[in-house]
Design a protein around this motif. Structure first.
Motif, mmCIF file in Angstrom:
data_model
loop_
_atom_site.group_PDB
_atom_site.id
_atom_site.type_symbol
_atom_site.label_atom_id
_atom_site.label_comp_id
_atom_site.label_asym_id
_atom_site.label_seq_id
_atom_site.Cartn_x
_atom_site.Cartn_y
_atom_site.Cartn_z
ATOM 1 N N ASN A 199 -25.025 56.524 3.694
ATOM 2 C CA ASN A 199 -25.759 55.284 3.905
ATOM 3 C C ASN A 199 -24.927 54.061 3.521
ATOM 4 O O ASN A 199 -25.023 53.013 4.165
ATOM 5 C CB ASN A 199 -27.062 55.299 3.100
ATOM 6 N N LEU A 200 -24.105 54.186 2.483
ATOM 7 C CA LEU A 200 -23.240 53.080 2.094
ATOM 8 C C LEU A 200 -22.227 52.777 3.192
ATOM 9 O O LEU A 200 -21.967 51.609 3.512
ATOM 10 C CB LEU A 200 -22.524 53.415 0.781
ATOM 11 N N VAL A 201 -21.674 53.827 3.793
ATOM 12 C CA VAL A 201 -20.722 53.651 4.895
ATOM 13 C C VAL A 201 -21.397 52.967 6.081
ATOM 14 O O VAL A 201 -20.845 52.063 6.713
ATOM 15 C CB VAL A 201 -20.132 55.014 5.319
ATOM 16 N N VAL A 202 -22.629 53.404 6.393
ATOM 17 C CA VAL A 202 -23.378 52.813 7.504
ATOM 18 C C VAL A 202 -23.640 51.329 7.252
ATOM 19 O O VAL A 202 -23.457 50.489 8.142
ATOM 20 C CB VAL A 202 -24.706 53.566 7.720
ATOM 21 N N ILE A 203 -24.062 50.991 6.024
ATOM 22 C CA ILE A 203 -24.366 49.595 5.687
ATOM 23 C C ILE A 203 -23.133 48.715 5.853
ATOM 24 O O ILE A 203 -23.183 47.655 6.490
ATOM 25 C CB ILE A 203 -24.905 49.499 4.251
ATOM 26 N N MET B 3 -32.919 50.079 7.598
ATOM 27 C CA MET B 3 -33.185 51.503 7.387
ATOM 28 C C MET B 3 -32.172 52.109 6.426
ATOM 29 O O MET B 3 -32.525 52.886 5.531
ATOM 30 C CB MET B 3 -33.143 52.241 8.735
ATOM 31 N N ALA B 4 -30.906 51.756 6.605
ATOM 32 C CA ALA B 4 -29.863 52.311 5.746
ATOM 33 C C ALA B 4 -30.032 51.853 4.300
ATOM 34 O O ALA B 4 -29.840 52.638 3.363
ATOM 35 C CB ALA B 4 -28.484 51.915 6.279
ATOM 36 N N VAL B 5 -30.380 50.578 4.100
ATOM 37 C CA VAL B 5 -30.599 50.071 2.739
ATOM 38 C C VAL B 5 -31.782 50.776 2.093
ATOM 39 O O VAL B 5 -31.723 51.179 0.924
ATOM 40 C CB VAL B 5 -30.828 48.542 2.765
ATOM 41 N N ALA B 6 -32.884 50.931 2.847
ATOM 42 C CA ALA B 6 -34.057 51.626 2.311
ATOM 43 C C ALA B 6 -33.721 53.072 1.956
ATOM 44 O O ALA B 6 -34.104 53.574 0.887
ATOM 45 C CB ALA B 6 -35.201 51.584 3.326
ATOM 46 N N ALA C 263 -39.451 52.605 -1.887
ATOM 47 C CA ALA C 263 -38.300 52.776 -0.992
ATOM 48 C C ALA C 263 -38.586 53.829 0.073
ATOM 49 O O ALA C 263 -38.211 53.670 1.244
ATOM 50 C CB ALA C 263 -37.064 53.163 -1.806
ATOM 51 N N THR C 264 -39.277 54.914 -0.320
ATOM 52 C CA THR C 264 -39.614 55.970 0.636
ATOM 53 C C THR C 264 -40.568 55.466 1.701
ATOM 54 O O THR C 264 -40.381 55.717 2.901
ATOM 55 C CB THR C 264 -40.247 57.168 -0.101
ATOM 56 N N VAL C 265 -41.610 54.744 1.278
ATOM 57 C CA VAL C 265 -42.577 54.200 2.234
ATOM 58 C C VAL C 265 -41.897 53.242 3.202
ATOM 59 O O VAL C 265 -42.109 53.299 4.426
ATOM 60 C CB VAL C 265 -43.728 53.486 1.489
ATOM 61 N N VAL C 266 -41.059 52.370 2.673
ATOM 62 C CA VAL C 266 -40.352 51.395 3.522
ATOM 63 C C VAL C 266 -39.423 52.110 4.499
ATOM 64 O O VAL C 266 -39.359 51.777 5.686
ATOM 65 C CB VAL C 266 -39.562 50.399 2.650
#
Length: 312
Positions: free
Chosen positions: A13-17, A38-41, A81-84
């Protein structure tokens, strides 16, 4: 196994962000906003839920994270974070449905401004939904008048109010998204119908074959939509089933880390964390320009000779 999955999800996710934030992947700003959100969440799900709530207490049982107010806050932030994360996936799916199937609404709905508005709304509502979780837990014991541990209060299992809260929580996340994501079926149906018409227009008459870029994009859209739907359902179903089972059988505590219920619960959590890694990657990694940007980022130190300089 669980720490490895968490570390992998965190890295992905860090790479994607970082890659998407550069804005060089050939995606519209609307889509980029959704994917970064989505990646941050998902990144925060891994941090709060997988690492701080599930992993750290096992390996560092006496850390400050086990102080009751702290671990209650971690649970609340992890839930938010999960809900978001889940609802941003649903929102992005709806955006793609409009973009592909509703040409008249596309220019009005699929905009950078609307994407930012939906991101903010989902984040606020998801956080508000999770706030009551902070008041579920009580201390296991006191040391120098400091409460340690997070044990659900007895009222959590006996109060009709808490029972209603849990039922509504299960309905909103992730049961409702299961049904909403079924809109992907409508999207695929629309793509297939329009594709048949397009083939008729372009035709393959008299043995002619045309390479249609639009048809190729639509086939990729079908694969992506089915992938995100199947991934979401498969990786969340264990968590949903176990939560229902735990509520029916009134499981309140785990006897040890070898308790079958504890193992099942953490296996379900691990699959949920894996979902936080795959949801964004399914949409992004298949993009050729994203792969190109990722390759450039990896090879950049070698191209500039930074690695050699660092060694010297």
């Amino acid at each position: 196994m669980f720490p490895s999955v968490s570390l992998s999800s965190l890295t992905d996710n860090l790479v994607v962000i970082v890659t998407l934030a550069r804005g060089k992947c050939g995606l519209s700003k609307c889509v980029t906003h959704y994917l970064v959100g989505m990646a941050v969440a998902d990144f925060l799900v891994v941090v709060f839920d997988a690492i701080l709530w599930c992993t750290v207490p096992i390996y560092l049982p006496h850390s400050f994270l086990n102080i009751t107010p702290v671990c209650s806050l971690v649970v609340t932030l992890g839930s938010a974070a999960t809900v978001v994360s889940v609802w941003l996936t649903v929102t992005f799916t709806a955006d793609r449905f409009v973009a592909i199937c509703c040409e008249k609404l596309q220019t009005q709905f699929c905009t950078e401004r609307n994407a930012a508005a939906f991101l903010g709304t989902v984040t606020i509502l998801g956080t508000l939904e999770s706030l009551p979780r902070y008041f579920i837990y009580d201390a296991h014991y006191l040391i120098d008048n400091i409460p340690w541990g997070c044990a659900p209060k007895p009222s959590f299992f006996s109060s009709p109010a808490w029972a209603t809260f849990e039922v509504l929580n299960y309905i909103l996340t992730p049961c409702a998204p299961f049904f909403l994501i079924l809109f992907n079926v409508l999207t695929v149906r629309q793509i297939l119908a329009s594709s048949r018409i397009r083939r008729g227009l372009y035709g393959q008459r008299n043995g002619e074959k045309h390479k249609d870029a639009e048809m190729e994009n639509r086939r990729k859209s079908i694969a992506l939509l089915f992938s995100i739907s199947g991934s979401f359902v498969l990786l969340w179903v264990t968590q949903v089933v176990y939560n229902i089972y735990a509520r029916i059988t009134d499981i309140q505590y785990y006897s040890s880390y070898t308790d079958p219920h504890f193992i099942t619960d953490h296996t379900a959590k691990m699959l949920q964390v894996l979902s936080s890694c795959t949801n964004t990657c399914i949409y992004v990694v298949v993009q050729a320009k994203f792969r190109e940007e990722l390759k450039n980022a990896i090879t950049y130190p070698f191209k500039k000779g930074l690695w050699v300089q660092g060694v010297n």
